[in-house]
Design a protein around this motif. Structure first.
Motif, PDB file in Angstrom:
ATOM      1  N   LEU A 156     -11.244   2.417   7.479  1.00 46.99           N
ATOM      2  CA  LEU A 156     -11.590   3.294   6.117  1.00 46.99           C
ATOM      3  C   LEU A 156     -12.141   4.263   6.307  1.00 46.99           C
ATOM      4  CD1 LEU A 156     -11.891   2.195   3.357  1.00 46.99           C
ATOM      5  CD2 LEU A 156     -13.683   1.806   2.897  1.00 46.99           C
ATOM      6  N   TYR A 197      -3.032   5.229   4.602  1.00 48.17           N
ATOM      7  CA  TYR A 197      -2.383   4.983   3.990  1.00 48.17           C
ATOM      8  C   TYR A 197      -3.536   4.741   2.182  1.00 48.17           C
ATOM      9  CZ  TYR A 197       0.566   1.720   6.003  1.00 48.17           C
ATOM     10  OH  TYR A 197       1.143   1.696   7.325  1.00 48.17           O
ATOM     11  N   GLU A 198      -3.455   4.865   0.851  1.00 46.42           N
ATOM     12  CA  GLU A 198      -3.937   4.650   0.152  1.00 46.42           C
ATOM     13  C   GLU A 198      -5.322   4.064   0.219  1.00 46.42           C
ATOM     14  OE1 GLU A 198      -2.927   4.103  -3.788  1.00 46.42           O
ATOM     15  OE2 GLU A 198      -3.095   6.310  -4.524  1.00 46.42           O
ATOM     16  N   GLY A 199      -6.314   4.580  -0.082  1.00 46.15           N
ATOM     17  CA  GLY A 199      -7.923   3.517   0.137  1.00 46.15           C
ATOM     18  C   GLY A 199      -8.427   2.959  -1.262  1.00 46.15           C
ATOM     19  N   PRO A 200      -8.982   2.006  -0.716  1.00 41.70           N
ATOM     20  CA  PRO A 200      -9.540   0.863  -2.276  1.00 41.70           C
ATOM     21  C   PRO A 200     -10.119   1.541  -2.863  1.00 41.70           C
ATOM     22  CG  PRO A 200     -10.587   0.668  -0.215  1.00 41.70           C
ATOM     23  CD  PRO A 200      -9.863   1.265  -0.165  1.00 41.70           C
ATOM     24  N   GLU A 201     -11.101   2.663  -2.777  1.00 43.34           N
ATOM     25  CA  GLU A 201     -11.710   3.386  -4.076  1.00 43.34           C
ATOM     26  C   GLU A 201     -11.191   5.130  -3.760  1.00 43.34           C
ATOM     27  OE1 GLU A 201     -15.502   2.678  -2.641  1.00 43.34           O
ATOM     28  OE2 GLU A 201     -15.505   0.926  -3.184  1.00 43.34           O
ATOM     29  N   THR A 205     -10.995   7.553  -0.262  1.00 42.45           N
ATOM     30  CA  THR A 205     -10.781   7.314   1.331  1.00 42.45           C
ATOM     31  C   THR A 205      -9.560   6.928   1.116  1.00 42.45           C
ATOM     32  OG1 THR A 205     -11.242   4.439  -0.196  1.00 42.45           O
ATOM     33  CG2 THR A 205     -13.156   5.497   0.557  1.00 42.45           C
ATOM     34  N   ARG A 250       0.888  -1.516   0.230  1.00 42.65           N
ATOM     35  CA  ARG A 250      -0.088   0.125   0.187  1.00 42.65           C
ATOM     36  C   ARG A 250       0.614   1.098  -0.164  1.00 42.65           C
ATOM     37  NH1 ARG A 250      -4.058  -1.049   4.858  1.00 42.65           N
ATOM     38  NH2 ARG A 250      -1.792  -1.493   5.997  1.00 42.65           N
ATOM     39  N   ILE A 257      -6.861   4.743   4.682  1.00 49.49           N
ATOM     40  CA  ILE A 257      -6.827   4.444   5.067  1.00 49.49           C
ATOM     41  C   ILE A 257      -6.568   4.194   6.725  1.00 49.49           C
ATOM     42  CG2 ILE A 257      -5.876   1.407   6.257  1.00 49.49           C
ATOM     43  CD1 ILE A 257      -6.839   0.659   3.297  1.00 49.49           C
TER      44      ILE A 257
END
Length: 253
Positions: free
Chosen positions: A80, A16-20, A23, A4, A25
């Protein structure tokens, strides 16, 4: 697991960079710091407790219509959250004289204040997060007057809710700090509560005994920080009755 991209690392959390898109983390560390990180330690399980306590509070705020960045908990250390533009201010709401207020004004710690007092601090570790006025905030374009009005309204709503929540479990909410951010829904800008709300950012005293259940335990070497945070989680119903955290937090899913 895919690697990540870290967006930001602070004293107590990593983003951290999110999944979408839109967003992030938010990862809760076990680090404990005080006096602008001049005092530092690692407290086993602290990040787990703060994650769950902040989740509990943010979820409740959402249920009463207080906008915030929390979306859902991912695991015991991660949430999230919605990405937002953080306003570079710490917003402190005080109900009882303590900490820097007592030192600045010579008011005995524990003195109830006639009404909640809101203070602003400019977020800059190199400067020691100096206290600032609304005039400074507008003049240096950290936030508009409308932003400030919205922040004050949010802070007072959070104060009302937290005061009732903690009073119900035998804890006095002495003061707390929040951070706020901007999000856009189309062309419409909103101010939301961001960062975290946990014993790291609140002063919490037992109503009957005055025992401190917050980061002052670490600041002032008053005992086990993990035990204090565990007690807060237990009273809020996040830990089962009798959970003492001696072998690490055992949290209710």
């Amino acid at each position: 697991m895919a690697r990540r991209r870290m967006v930001y690392e602070g004293k107590a959390k990593i983003l951290y960079e999110g999944p979408e898109p839109g967003t992030l983390i938010q990862y809760f560390k076990d680090d404990a710091t005080a006096f602008n990180a001049q005092k530092h330690d690692v407290i086993d399980g602290k990040g787990v407790l703060n994650n769950r306590i902040s989740e509990h509070i943010m979820t409740a705020l959402t249920s009463i219509g207080v906008p915030n960045h929390f979306i859902r908990r991912i695991n015991m250390r991660e949430q999230l959250i919605r990405a937002c533009e953080i306003i570079p201010l710490e917003v402190v709401v005080r109900n009882v004289a303590a900490g820097s207020l007592s030192k600045r004004l010579g008011i005995e710690e524990g003195t109830p204040l006639p009404r909640p007092i809101i203070e602003f601090y400019y977020k800059d570790d190199a400067l020691g997060d100096p206290m600032v006025t609304e005039e400074h905030i507008v003049a240096f374009n950290w936030a508009s007057q409308q932003d400030i009005d919205d922040i004050i309204s949010l802070a007072l709503r959070v104060n009302d809710f937290l005061s009732g929540l903690f009073t119900g479990v035998g804890i006095r909410l002495v003061d707390f700090k929040i951070e706020c951010g901007r999000i856009w829904d189309g062309d419409y800008q909103r101010i939301i509560v961001a960062d975290e709300i946990s014993p790291d950012s609140c002063r919490l005293w037992d109503i009957k005994t005055g025992q401190k259940l917050d980061k002052d335990v670490f600041r002032r070497d008053l005992g086990s920080l993990a035990d204090a945070y565990t007690e807060v989680a237990r009273r809020l119903g996040i830990l089962p009755e009798g959970g003492n955290g001696k072998r690490g937090p055992k949290l209710v899913h």
